[in-house]
Motif scaffolding. Structure first.
Motif, mmCIF file in Angstrom:
data_model
loop_
_atom_site.group_PDB
_atom_site.id
_atom_site.type_symbol
_atom_site.label_atom_id
_atom_site.label_comp_id
_atom_site.label_asym_id
_atom_site.label_seq_id
_atom_site.Cartn_x
_atom_site.Cartn_y
_atom_site.Cartn_z
ATOM 1 N N TRP A 221 0.849 -1.360 0.007
ATOM 2 C CA TRP A 221 -0.112 0.123 -0.081
ATOM 3 C C TRP A 221 0.845 1.237 0.185
ATOM 4 C CZ3 TRP A 221 -1.011 2.930 4.670
ATOM 5 C CH2 TRP A 221 -2.039 3.986 4.535
ATOM 6 N N ALA A 222 1.986 1.329 0.778
ATOM 7 C CA ALA A 222 2.692 2.421 0.810
ATOM 8 C C ALA A 222 3.332 2.820 -0.515
ATOM 9 C CB ALA A 222 3.890 2.217 1.773
ATOM 10 N N GLU A 223 3.521 1.920 -1.356
ATOM 11 C CA GLU A 223 4.172 2.053 -2.673
ATOM 12 C C GLU A 223 2.973 2.789 -3.579
ATOM 13 O OE1 GLU A 223 5.998 -1.059 -4.770
ATOM 14 O OE2 GLU A 223 7.317 -1.348 -3.110
ATOM 15 N N LEU A 224 1.604 2.380 -3.274
ATOM 16 C CA LEU A 224 0.501 2.822 -4.175
ATOM 17 C C LEU A 224 0.014 4.194 -3.649
ATOM 18 C CD1 LEU A 224 -1.979 -0.427 -4.329
ATOM 19 C CD2 LEU A 224 -0.168 0.499 -5.955
ATOM 20 N N MET A 225 0.149 4.512 -2.667
ATOM 21 C CA MET A 225 -0.216 5.781 -2.122
ATOM 22 C C MET A 225 0.837 6.525 -1.113
ATOM 23 S SD MET A 225 -4.512 4.539 -1.392
ATOM 24 C CE MET A 225 -4.983 6.399 -1.397
ATOM 25 N N PRO A 226 1.726 6.912 -1.461
ATOM 26 C CA PRO A 226 2.739 7.221 -0.384
ATOM 27 C C PRO A 226 2.696 8.356 0.253
ATOM 28 C CG PRO A 226 3.498 7.641 -2.818
ATOM 29 C CD PRO A 226 2.261 6.971 -2.991
ATOM 30 N N LEU A 227 1.748 9.509 -0.224
ATOM 31 C CA LEU A 227 1.642 10.702 0.372
ATOM 32 C C LEU A 227 0.493 10.132 1.630
ATOM 33 C CD1 LEU A 227 0.835 13.579 -2.020
ATOM 34 C CD2 LEU A 227 3.026 12.757 -0.530
ATOM 35 N N THR A 228 -0.659 9.162 1.155
ATOM 36 C CA THR A 228 -1.395 8.774 2.301
ATOM 37 C C THR A 228 -0.781 8.016 3.353
ATOM 38 O OG1 THR A 228 -3.343 8.823 0.610
ATOM 39 C CG2 THR A 228 -3.581 7.599 2.565
ATOM 40 N N HIS A 229 0.039 7.186 2.977
ATOM 41 C CA HIS A 229 0.690 6.318 3.912
ATOM 42 C C HIS A 229 1.587 7.187 4.865
ATOM 43 C CE1 HIS A 229 4.271 3.950 5.409
ATOM 44 N NE2 HIS A 229 3.194 2.957 5.604
ATOM 45 N N ALA A 230 2.512 8.032 4.335
ATOM 46 C CA ALA A 230 3.181 9.115 5.102
ATOM 47 C C ALA A 230 2.237 9.830 6.068
ATOM 48 C CB ALA A 230 3.930 9.924 4.253
ATOM 49 N N ALA A 231 0.971 10.324 5.733
ATOM 50 C CA ALA A 231 0.187 10.949 6.665
ATOM 51 C C ALA A 231 -0.364 10.188 7.870
ATOM 52 C CB ALA A 231 -0.755 11.659 6.058
ATOM 53 N N PHE A 232 -0.511 8.912 7.282
ATOM 54 C CA PHE A 232 -0.962 8.008 8.549
ATOM 55 C C PHE A 232 0.017 7.675 9.545
ATOM 56 C CE2 PHE A 232 -1.083 3.224 9.480
ATOM 57 C CZ PHE A 232 -2.104 3.128 10.062
ATOM 58 N N VAL A 233 1.366 7.584 9.017
ATOM 59 C CA VAL A 233 2.494 7.448 10.056
ATOM 60 C C VAL A 233 2.560 8.658 10.810
ATOM 61 C CG1 VAL A 233 4.932 6.780 10.297
ATOM 62 C CG2 VAL A 233 3.394 5.533 8.617
ATOM 63 N N ALA A 234 2.682 9.726 10.176
ATOM 64 C CA ALA A 234 2.971 10.901 10.705
ATOM 65 C C ALA A 234 1.852 11.430 11.917
ATOM 66 C CB ALA A 234 3.134 12.124 9.964
ATOM 67 N N ASN A 235 0.665 10.789 11.766
ATOM 68 C CA ASN A 235 -0.758 11.248 12.655
ATOM 69 C C ASN A 235 -0.622 10.208 13.620
ATOM 70 O OD1 ASN A 235 -1.731 14.106 11.818
ATOM 71 N ND2 ASN A 235 -1.102 13.187 9.940
ATOM 72 N N GLY A 236 0.321 9.195 13.747
ATOM 73 C CA GLY A 236 0.289 8.251 14.905
ATOM 74 C C GLY A 236 -0.435 6.951 14.610
ATOM 75 N N ARG A 237 -0.462 6.707 13.215
ATOM 76 C CA ARG A 237 -0.935 5.567 12.666
ATOM 77 C C ARG A 237 -2.590 5.218 13.224
ATOM 78 N NH1 ARG A 237 2.625 2.269 10.367
ATOM 79 N NH2 ARG A 237 1.516 0.261 10.708
ATOM 80 N N VAL A 238 -3.320 6.526 13.475
ATOM 81 C CA VAL A 238 -4.803 6.231 13.651
ATOM 82 C C VAL A 238 -5.638 6.373 12.533
ATOM 83 C CG1 VAL A 238 -6.482 7.308 14.906
ATOM 84 C CG2 VAL A 238 -4.340 7.049 15.787
ATOM 85 N N ALA A 239 -6.259 5.454 11.956
ATOM 86 C CA ALA A 239 -7.320 5.371 10.974
ATOM 87 C C ALA A 239 -8.166 6.704 10.952
ATOM 88 C CB ALA A 239 -8.292 4.002 10.781
ATOM 89 N N PRO A 240 -8.404 7.444 9.995
ATOM 90 C CA PRO A 240 -9.266 8.707 10.089
ATOM 91 C C PRO A 240 -10.710 8.032 9.686
ATOM 92 C CG PRO A 240 -8.452 8.335 7.824
ATOM 93 C CD PRO A 240 -7.715 7.306 8.544
#
Length: 240
Positions: A221-240
């Motif tokens: 998934w990180a390869e498909l959606m790198p910006l989304t994955h980075a934001a997920f990690v940066a915001n504490g790995r909490v699903a929106p």
């Protein structure tokens, strides 16, 4: 099909089909303010797009992360699938059936890197390495039980017993296969619960075997959606 059991200590995860990119999040979010012009806005300003995705993740505006799709092929022990299918929202599953096919003798035996000993109380426990003697015991006990159960399964099939009856003797360490389809939002929820990560705001204590599946899904998934994955990690790995 060989009747000789095979023993594996890893899982297989393959991304077989997808329609998923960061731009899916952008046009879905911008339609609220740009209407039919939202598609024109997608590629205008990469930094602005990165900021929008981070904002959506941080403030938990979740629906824009649902307009995408990923289908994974998973081969793992049945014990993983029984936990996996607790995740029902945003997921679709089709699993191999022991009613309609003879199940192959492929079984899970933990590798040496698998921590074997649980210490502490529920919610506070940790797993620590087992001793060589414990690993030897686990390997020999599991392989012996698997051989015995599969021999009983084969004996019943050869006597004409229906597959759906004979399979009852097989253990949850037997490998099964499935296709699992999800969107990024449902995958993030899965990852938040099924991976242990120091960057997570909310600690999780997943069973290692399902975490192995989750880690492989996250990498794809990180390869498909790198910006989304980075934001997920940066915001504490909490699903929106």
């Amino acid at each position: 099909m060989s009747d000789e059991p095979r023993f594996l200590n890893d899982v297989t995860v393959e991304l077989v089909k997808h329609s998923a990119s960061d731009t899916d999040v952008l046009w879905a979010a911008r339609v609220s303010t740009a209407g039919e012009q939202s598609l024109e806005e997608v590629n205008k300003d990469p930094e602005r797009s990165k900021g929008l995705i981070n904002y959506l993740m941080r403030d938990r505006h979740g629906s824009p992360f649902e307009h995408n799709s990923m289908t994974f092929f998973v081969s793992a022990p049945i014990l993983v699938f029984r936990e996996f299918m607790r995740h029902r929202v945003g997921w679709s599953y089709n699993e191999e059936s022991g009613r309609y096919r003879e199940l192959e003798p492929v079984f899970y035996v933990p590798g040496e890197q698998r921590k074997l000993v649980q210490e502490g109380k529920p919610g506070r426990y940790v797993f620590v390495d087992g001793t060589p003697e414990q690993h030897k015991l686990v390997t020999e006990a599991m392989e012996g039980a698997y051989r015995q159960s599969y021999a009983a399964y084969q004996e019943m099939l050869e006597a004409g017993v229906a597959r759906e009856v004979a399979r009852a003797v097989l253990p949850v360490g037997l490998f099964s296969t499935m296709y699992a389809t999800c969107n990024a939002r449902s995958l993030m929820h899965f990852l938040s619960l099924r991976t242990k990560n120091e960057q997570a705001k909310v600690p999780s204590f997943p069973q290692r075997e399902i975490e192995m599946v989750a880690e492989k899904m996250e990498a794809a998934w990180a390869e498909l959606m790198p910006l989304t994955h980075a934001a997920f990690v940066a915001n504490g790995r909490v699903a929106p």
